[in-house]
Motif scaffolding. Sequence first.
Motif, mmCIF file in Angstrom:
data_model
loop_
_atom_site.group_PDB
_atom_site.id
_atom_site.type_symbol
_atom_site.label_atom_id
_atom_site.label_comp_id
_atom_site.label_asym_id
_atom_site.label_seq_id
_atom_site.Cartn_x
_atom_site.Cartn_y
_atom_site.Cartn_z
ATOM 1 N N MET A 67 57.873 -16.365 -16.787
ATOM 2 C CA MET A 67 56.893 -17.423 -16.554
ATOM 3 C C MET A 67 55.550 -17.120 -17.215
ATOM 4 S SD MET A 67 57.961 -18.060 -12.560
ATOM 5 C CE MET A 67 57.561 -19.770 -12.313
ATOM 6 N N LYS B 166 50.054 -19.734 -9.058
ATOM 7 C CA LYS B 166 50.724 -20.919 -9.616
ATOM 8 C C LYS B 166 52.183 -20.609 -9.927
ATOM 9 C CE LYS B 166 50.793 -24.139 -13.510
ATOM 10 N NZ LYS B 166 52.224 -23.858 -13.787
ATOM 11 N N GLU B 167 52.423 -19.447 -10.511
ATOM 12 C CA GLU B 167 53.791 -19.077 -10.873
ATOM 13 C C GLU B 167 54.672 -18.871 -9.639
ATOM 14 O OE1 GLU B 167 51.311 -18.766 -14.265
ATOM 15 O OE2 GLU B 167 51.042 -17.782 -12.318
ATOM 16 N N LYS C 267 54.252 -20.407 -6.838
ATOM 17 C CA LYS C 267 54.492 -21.768 -6.350
ATOM 18 C C LYS C 267 55.603 -22.446 -7.150
ATOM 19 C CE LYS C 267 51.884 -25.873 -4.968
ATOM 20 N NZ LYS C 267 50.567 -26.516 -4.907
ATOM 21 N N ASP C 268 55.566 -22.286 -8.472
ATOM 22 C CA ASP C 268 56.608 -22.878 -9.330
ATOM 23 C C ASP C 268 57.982 -22.293 -9.017
ATOM 24 O OD1 ASP C 268 54.742 -24.458 -10.554
ATOM 25 O OD2 ASP C 268 54.540 -23.210 -12.345
ATOM 26 N N ARG D 33 59.139 -23.886 -5.860
ATOM 27 C CA ARG D 33 59.531 -25.280 -6.097
ATOM 28 C C ARG D 33 60.946 -25.333 -6.684
ATOM 29 N NH1 ARG D 33 56.714 -28.572 -3.031
ATOM 30 N NH2 ARG D 33 54.481 -28.205 -3.164
ATOM 31 N N GLN D 34 61.231 -24.418 -7.615
ATOM 32 C CA GLN D 34 62.581 -24.354 -8.181
ATOM 33 C C GLN D 34 63.602 -24.025 -7.098
ATOM 34 O OE1 GLN D 34 61.790 -21.499 -11.439
ATOM 35 N NE2 GLN D 34 62.578 -23.056 -12.804
ATOM 36 N N ASP E 25 66.280 -27.356 -16.590
ATOM 37 C CA ASP E 25 66.385 -25.911 -16.715
ATOM 38 C C ASP E 25 67.836 -25.462 -16.538
ATOM 39 O OD1 ASP E 25 66.162 -23.061 -16.121
ATOM 40 O OD2 ASP E 25 64.017 -23.463 -15.915
#
Length: 717
Positions: free
Chosen positions: A192, A337-338, A340-341, A344-345, A621
């Motif tokens: 990321m 942020k990473e 959180k991403d 989310r995935q 993805d």
Amino acid sequence: MTETKTDLSGLNEKQRQAVVSECKRLLVLAGAGSGKTKTLLQKLIYLIEEKGVNPSNILAITFTKNAANEMLDRLIISADDTEEYAEILADKNRTAKEKETERYFFTKKHKWIDNLTLKTFHSLCYGIIRNFGVNEFDNKFKIIGETKAADHDFAKYSAVETVFEVIHKILIENCESNEYLLNLKRYILDYMIDKVHVEKDKRLSLPKNGKYFTTLNGTKVRSKSEQYIADWLYRHSIKFEYEPNVNFSDFDFRPDFFIPEANLYLEHVSQRSYPTRGKEQQFNKANKLLVKTFEHQTKDTALFNLALERIVKNRLPSNYHFSTALSFEEEFNSYHKEVKDFLRQTMRVIDMVKVENTPTQSLLGKSQKDQHERVRCFYKLAIPLIEQYQSYCTNKSYLDFNDMITKTISLFQNHSEIADKFRGKFQYILVDEFQDVNNLQVVLIKLLLTDNSQLFCVGDDWQSIYGFRGSNVDYIVNFKDHFKESDTIKLSMNYRSTEHIVGASNEVIKHNKFKVDKNVQSNKKSSSKIHIYAGKSETQNIEYVLDRVKKLKDKGYAKEDILFLYRRSKMYSPYLERFKQERVYVSGKTIHASKGLEAKAVFIIGLTEGSGGFPDIWMEDRIYQVIKRSNHDLLLEEERRLFYVAITRAKDDLFLITEKGNESSFLNEIPDNFTFKTSSPFKSVIEEITLCSNCSNRLDEGFAFCPYCGAKQKVHE
């Protein structure tokens, strides 16, 4: 023709056939604007009035609360002789909440409507689990969602936590293990931050010093092998310096690593390394310890670990502490942020495994066979979170929206007496928007059916646009394979759009292979063709659109008569800014959000080719492909169905806005006889030259007389 007590005079022949059909498994395949909801409601009324069916034996299922409310409104209006309710709905001064209250009282007033079960899938399952699911799950459960509860049906039964908050809490608990924490950090840094799986020339802002790889302590190094060494040291709480600048005797140089507490220098030798002989002489002169590691050792991580232990650990003090508790907050301070991403995935995977009914351990096994390390690493980190999330929700008596369906399915499968109760109750099942069903919803429908009950489904495969949410268009396209001894009636008269709009939409959808053929026709004649405008820039497009909107307003169109549609929300922003400047006020929606809407005039903007345009094919993805593989052609077909939905929102005027030289491939699928095309012309690339009017020799600009023949020249004004 069979005489009926129910007034069916407002229906066409195909709609009437659908309403009076006795078929046990019927699909009403309806084109856009063909009155499919009207047909479903008329079927419902026909069953009660003509067939004498008790309303409590009828189940009508919709996908959204708004659709359910719209059905209720139409039923109440049909039953309300005073026309009072229609006036209440039309009153713009009443709030949505006030109208909701009136809807409740008018429903109670008409007992036959009140006794109907008219619900969304989730609302239906909610009631079943709440009232009868005590042997399957805690019937005092709370509902957990992606956001905190607002004013919806389930608000008072909502959990105080969101899905994200729960899974974030579980992640932090897992990170109390140094191993999990550092594996997560390694994943985030590699895939990321550094994006090591992406080709170098496609990575953003690559450092010029060649240090592409981030170590666990944030140091940038030159190779994966050096990163591995740095991470090994960090994992064992061994302090190090990377490429310290030293001068022992004759010159400055930078050994790869210095480990102060072992007074040890470490040089990693690979094909890209500079010759080390000169450096080694400097170490000998200064009586400093230099140890070398080699690239071939890194091919076997177990052996490489042993080599590093032998080199480093033996030279550290005997009382050295090789493990220190790490802090989640400290380690991920720069990577919120990473994180959180990543979560989310993981949440997306949670939804997918429920809809696709994929056991987590079989998913883990499948993921570990993937050829890509990134995918394997993701699932090693995510599967424990998913399993712990599911256990946490069970422990706390939480259900999410997919859980409500899966628990109802489980209840029916494990407790036949409960299933039989509902099978006996719902003798007639009506499903709206059937093209949007997913695997779970079809399993539920089948569990509610008996040989004697009737299934009446209404939908349009051409408008199936929610594949990304898990809907499966195969259930409507191959209805007869999923529901044996079924019949299909096609509604092919479009009452909404003009003949040019309907003709164009038919031609576009013909390019899809995975569909049911229908011959949709319009009952509205019009001389107005579809306008296609191709400007040289977005600014030109905006000015063209603004001019057209003003002309429509002059023609008497109100703001609710004009609708702007777009594939992605960001396409509309520059238009909106310009409209605000001109005090023009127009309704804008993504095409997905426009489903079921209509307007006199529709503008579809952003019809360009390639990235950021329309079609906008997103293969997603590879992480998600482990659960459900993407198919490019099927994704393109869904994009085309989305374009079809957009076109068919227009009743009278349709404007398609593109960019000169970059037109969407979808526009080429509309035959010219349906369209009126305008564009802004390019300037000529041919240089304008002046010739003598007498001898035809070339003249420089501004000559009054020809220098070759002396003839006087005409002056161009």
